[in-house]
Design a protein around this motif. Structure first.
Motif, PDB file in Angstrom:
ATOM      1  N   GLY A  19      17.515  21.137 -23.355  1.00  0.00           N
ATOM      2  CA  GLY A  19      16.051  21.139 -23.340  1.00  0.00           C
ATOM      3  C   GLY A  19      15.542  21.457 -21.942  1.00  0.00           C
ATOM      4  O   GLY A  19      16.239  21.268 -20.950  1.00  0.00           O
ATOM      5  N   CYS A  20      14.294  21.954 -21.868  1.00  0.00           N
ATOM      6  CA  CYS A  20      13.704  22.233 -20.556  1.00  0.00           C
ATOM      7  C   CYS A  20      13.610  20.924 -19.774  1.00  0.00           C
ATOM      8  O   CYS A  20      13.445  19.859 -20.352  1.00  0.00           O
ATOM      9  N   CYS A  23      10.967  17.998 -20.748  1.00  0.00           N
ATOM     10  CA  CYS A  23      10.662  18.182 -22.171  1.00  0.00           C
ATOM     11  C   CYS A  23      10.264  16.851 -22.828  1.00  0.00           C
ATOM     12  O   CYS A  23      11.048  15.908 -22.868  1.00  0.00           O
ATOM     13  N   ALA A  25       9.754  16.384 -26.019  1.00  0.00           N
ATOM     14  CA  ALA A  25      10.462  16.216 -27.293  1.00  0.00           C
ATOM     15  C   ALA A  25      11.815  15.540 -27.078  1.00  0.00           C
ATOM     16  O   ALA A  25      12.231  14.676 -27.862  1.00  0.00           O
ATOM     17  N   CYS A  48      12.820  23.396 -31.627  1.00  0.00           N
ATOM     18  CA  CYS A  48      13.346  23.231 -30.261  1.00  0.00           C
ATOM     19  C   CYS A  48      14.437  22.168 -30.200  1.00  0.00           C
ATOM     20  O   CYS A  48      15.518  22.405 -29.685  1.00  0.00           O
ATOM     21  N   PHE A  52      18.209  22.904 -28.967  1.00  0.00           N
ATOM     22  CA  PHE A  52      18.727  22.525 -27.641  1.00  0.00           C
ATOM     23  C   PHE A  52      19.718  21.362 -27.692  1.00  0.00           C
ATOM     24  O   PHE A  52      20.394  21.090 -26.708  1.00  0.00           O
ATOM     25  N   ASN A 128       4.497  18.331 -30.485  1.00  0.00           N
ATOM     26  CA  ASN A 128       4.216  19.087 -29.256  1.00  0.00           C
ATOM     27  C   ASN A 128       3.163  20.155 -29.507  1.00  0.00           C
ATOM     28  O   ASN A 128       2.949  21.047 -28.709  1.00  0.00           O
ATOM     29  N   MET A 132       7.238  25.680 -30.670  1.00  0.00           N
ATOM     30  CA  MET A 132       7.763  25.990 -29.346  1.00  0.00           C
ATOM     31  C   MET A 132       9.029  26.833 -29.431  1.00  0.00           C
ATOM     32  O   MET A 132       9.254  27.724 -28.627  1.00  0.00           O
ATOM     33  N   CYS A 212       4.794  19.435 -24.045  1.00  0.00           N
ATOM     34  CA  CYS A 212       5.782  20.491 -23.806  1.00  0.00           C
ATOM     35  C   CYS A 212       5.311  21.261 -22.587  1.00  0.00           C
ATOM     36  O   CYS A 212       4.341  22.019 -22.655  1.00  0.00           O
ATOM     37  N   CYS A 213       6.017  21.073 -21.463  1.00  0.00           N
ATOM     38  CA  CYS A 213       5.570  21.705 -20.215  1.00  0.00           C
ATOM     39  C   CYS A 213       5.558  23.238 -20.341  1.00  0.00           C
ATOM     40  O   CYS A 213       4.684  23.913 -19.809  1.00  0.00           O
ATOM     41  N   THR A 214       6.501  23.752 -21.087  1.00  0.00           N
ATOM     42  CA  THR A 214       6.618  25.200 -21.219  1.00  0.00           C
ATOM     43  C   THR A 214       5.454  25.785 -22.033  1.00  0.00           C
ATOM     44  O   THR A 214       4.910  26.827 -21.680  1.00  0.00           O
TER      45      THR A 214
HETATM   46  S1  SF4 Z   1       9.850  24.618 -24.940  1.00  0.00           S
HETATM   47 FE1  SF4 Z   1       8.853  22.652 -24.866  1.00  0.00          FE
HETATM   48  S2  SF4 Z   1       9.657  21.488 -26.606  1.00  0.00           S
HETATM   49 FE2  SF4 Z   1      11.012  23.216 -26.259  1.00  0.00          FE
HETATM   50  S3  SF4 Z   1      12.622  22.408 -24.934  1.00  0.00           S
HETATM   51 FE3  SF4 Z   1      11.059  23.325 -23.596  1.00  0.00          FE
HETATM   52  S4  SF4 Z   1       9.694  21.654 -23.107  1.00  0.00           S
HETATM   53 FE4  SF4 Z   1      10.919  20.990 -24.848  1.00  0.00          FE
END
Ligand code: SF4
Ligand SMILES: Cc1ncc(C[n+]2csc(CCOP(=O)(O)OP(=O)(O)O)c2C)c(N)n1
Lengths: 298, 401
Positions: A19-20, A23, A25, A48, A52, A128, A132, A212-214
């Motif tokens: 995961g990022c 994250c 999640a 996601c 991950f 989220n 994603m 979700c930071c991304t």
């Molecule tokens: S995109 Fe968002 S939900 Fe998916 S792993 Fe990255 S931070 Fe988590």
């Protein structure tokens, strides 16, 4: 096992997943498993979290886990629950941990069926607020005016034109004996509510706000802070329903204006650049005000 | 008065759907999940009644769609349960995504497909388009010729599917209405014999908190091919297992309706190849024609997946012309699936017999004996004059177009 003060949380979601950083999640899944106990089977739809945590041959799950498809986790869980019963296993619990896309949109029919049949399954949605895994597309959970790749802000658009679907109350309408919303900004709250859900007989629903930071465009270090802002503005009320009755809400002591939450995220930045954004901000504030009234948050 | 054999003594006249439901009951699935659709409905109604009467101690999940019916069985089977469902046509199409999932996870679910045409135009009658369209989903597919076989094949399907060398989901395909709704004399599966024939399901892997494992993980290009190939190997393993199951079944129950194929005067010059209930009509026509001195025979294809290439090649070697009957068509090729695959099976062999295809019986159109005779006559002409038309839609009323 409970996390003791000063010791790190020993989670059944192993570290080293993909995961990022930051994250929400992933954090949600850790906390949920903490509340779930050891005797559990987890079912996840595509999303996601699934991707991950299980890049074959690596597997972050230290509980039995199954991913089938994007839209059938509730049905798969229904089958697991009945199979356990048929084989005389009356102790193992069944849980779904699913994203909001599979919950609010494509898997909705299967969830409704599972609730109607009354399966003893705890359904946890890590919310989220977009798809994603496929690159930040809108879902039925995406809030009003959030920009996603399929509800972008543009010359004539202010992002998503509709507000979030009210899944928790839809769960209540199905007669789920326990329904709760929670947030990764309040780890103990997540663990407690999940534990309660798992130990309530029948279909239960827990929705965990999981930034979700991304996809929301903020610095990964801010995940917990942003999650708390959603609650403190009244945009994400933390509530519990037991047998159809609102039994508990997390009171807001000094409510913050929605701008504070929205400004922190790139998905709302267009609202602060355009003249029409002002009206949108007023509408979003109205949503928060309505929540405060509806659930008596103050 | 006609003398009754012991087999006939044990016969009862039942609906095909009942024969299937009863067979399922003797196999004692832990979990059944299904959604009603004509002409599968009677099977699930009979099973519901067995459960309601306490004759069958299975968990019966009344799902909200076929998609969830099969999804629930994916969960149940992964949890280690023996599972059953039945569907047809639109229901099978709705399950499509889950079909691939079940076979990829190597879950030995058994499902009856009561074959029916696909919409549009909506039509509830029999052809094989539904299951044929699912042929690449990694399921074993057995096609049966009568109500007796529809029931018997259920026990055999579990035997094969649950074998640890196989572990593949299995469809038993029976013709809608023609078999499902017709009353025929059938020897119903006996509980004791099924107990002797079919061992309890012992999963190789299952969802178990005492020994946590993951099912349905994410997989990149470096391993995905290997997993698909392992499904292919499982299909290879299934072929001898289908034979073994049929032989063991014969030993215990005393009946035989073929294994991967079945032959009826397969040494003939004109060889018909078909699947499903039309096999019965063809056998009757063959009896008549042979009396008239026509050298005609039949190869019944019982297993369409795994496809019994070798057995088909062997049978065809002896023929002078081959006529393949299909109740399905791959639009854009003017060919039925069985026809295409039989030609493909022969291409790299020395056998150079003419093979012609006939598309018939679509959407429930009747296949009378006269039509079979016409096909035999046509095939005889091909034997003498060569192929004029490779594949033919039988009976098309041009005026209606
Ligand atoms: S995109 Fe968002 S939900 Fe998916 S792993 Fe990255 S931070 Fe988590
Ligand atoms: C039938 C089907 N349609 C589309 C997809 C593509 N898809 C995979 S995951 C996903 C989005 C998942 O969103 P969500 O449930 O919110 O989980 P997240 O990725 O946000 O964790 C989509 C659209 C799919 N796998 N299956």
């Amino acid at each position: 096992m409970m996390a003791r003060k000063g010791t790190p949380l020993i989670s059944k979601l192993a570290p080293g997943h993909r995961g990022c950083a930051g994250c929400g999640a992933a954090l949600a899944a850790k906390l949920v498993l903490e509340g779930a106990g050891d005797d559990i089977i987890v079912c996840s739809p595509t999303g996601c979290l699934e991707v991950f945590t299980t890049p074959f041959p690596d597997n972050a799950w230290q509980v039995p886990w199954i991913h089938s498809l994007f839209e059938n986790a509730a049905a798969v869980a229904s089958g697991i629950e009945r199979a356990l019963r048929a084989m005389g296993n009356d102790h193992t619990k069944v849980m779904v941990i699913a994203g909001d896309g599979s919950t609010f949109d494509i898997g909705f029919g299967a969830i409704s069926g599972m609730w109607e049949r009354g399966h003893d399954v705890t359904y946890v949605c890590y919310d989220n607020e977009a798809y994603m895994n496929t690159g930040i597309q809108r879902s039925g959970s995406t809030p009003l005016c959030a920009a996603t790749t399929t509800s972008p802000a543009g010359r004539v658009s202010l992002g998503k034109p509709q507000n979030k679907k009210n899944m928790p109350e839809i769960a209540v309408a199905h007669g789920c004996p326990y329904v709760a919303t929670t947030s990764i900004g309040y780890p103990k709250d997540v663990i407690t509510k999940v534990r309660k859900a798992v130990h309530t007989e029948g279909p239960t629903y827990v929705q965990v706000h999981s930034p979700c930071c991304t996809g929301w465009y903020y610095d990964p270090s801010l995940t917990a802070e942003i999650a708390r802002l959603a609650v403190e503005t009244g945009l994400y009320p933390l509530v519990e329903f037991e047998n159809g009755v609102l039994t508990n809400v997390r009171k807001i002591h000094k409510r913050k204006p929605v701008e504070e939450y929205l400004k922190a995220q790139g998905r709302f930045k267009h609202l602060f650049k355009k003249e029409e954004g002002k009206e949108a901000l007023r509408r979003i504030q109205q949503i928060a005000d309505d929540n405060v009234k509806r659930y008596a948050l103050e | 008065m006609m003398h009754k054999s012991p087999e006939m003594e044990r016969m009862s006249v039942v609906e095909g759907s009942y024969a299937v439901a009863h067979a399922v009951k003797t196999c004692r699935p832990d979990v059944i999940s299904a959604y009603p659709i004509t002409p599968q409905t009677h099977i699930v109604e009979y099973l519901s009644q067995f459960v309601a009467d306490g004759e069958l101690n299975s968990e019966y999940i009344n799902v909200e769609s076929e998609f969830s019916a099969l999804s629930a069985l994916v969960g149940a089977s992964a949890a280690g349960a023996r599972t059953y469902s039945a569907t047809t046509s639109q229901g099978l199409a709705l399950m499509n995504e889950v079909l691939f999932n079940a076979s990829g996870m190597r879950l030995p679910i058994v499902m009856t497909i009561v074959n029916r045409s696909l919409s549009a135009p909506i039509n509830i009658w029999n052809d094989h388009q539904d299951s044929i369209s699912a042929r690449d989903a990694g399921w074993i597919q057995l096609y049966v010729e009568d109500a007796q076989e529809a029931g018997d094949a259920i026990a055999q399907a579990y035997w094969v599917a649950e074998n640890h060398d196989v572990l593949l989901p299995t469809m038993v395909c029976m013709d809608g209405f023609i078999l499902s709704h017709t009353y025929e004399p059938v020897v119903l599966l006996e509980e004791e014999k099924t107990r002797e024939f079919l061992p309890p399901y012992e999963p190789l892997h299952k969802l178990d908190p005492a020994n946590p494992k993951a099912f349905g993980m994410f997989m990149g290009p470096e391993m995905y091919t290997e997993f698909r190939y392992m499904q292919e190997l499982a299909m290879d393993a299934a072929l001898p297992k289908i034979k073994e199951a049929a032989a063991l079944f014969k030993k215990i129950y005393g009946r035989w309706r073929g294994d991967v194929v079945d032959e009826y005067h397969a040494d003939a010059d004109v060889l018909l190849i078909a699947m499903g209930s039309v096999v019965g009509t063809i056998k009757d026509v063959i009896d008549e024609l042979r009396e008239e001195g026509v050298s005609v025979g039949l190869l019944k294809v019982r297993a369409f997946r795994p496809f019994p290439k070798q057995e088909i090649r062997e049978a065809i070697k002896r023929a002078k012309v081959v006529a393949v009957l299909d109740k399905d068509v791959s639009i854009g090729t003017r060919e039925g699936a069985l026809f295409s695959e039989i030609k493909a099976a022969l291409y790299n062999t020395p056998t150079r017999v003419p093979v012609v295809g006939y598309i018939l019986g679509l959407g429930g159109r009747d296949i009378p004996a006269a039509r079979i005779r016409q096909i035999v006559a046509d095939a005889e002409r091909v034997m003498e004059e060569g192929i004029k038309q490779e594949s033919t839609y039988i009976d098309v009323n041009e005026e209606a177009i």
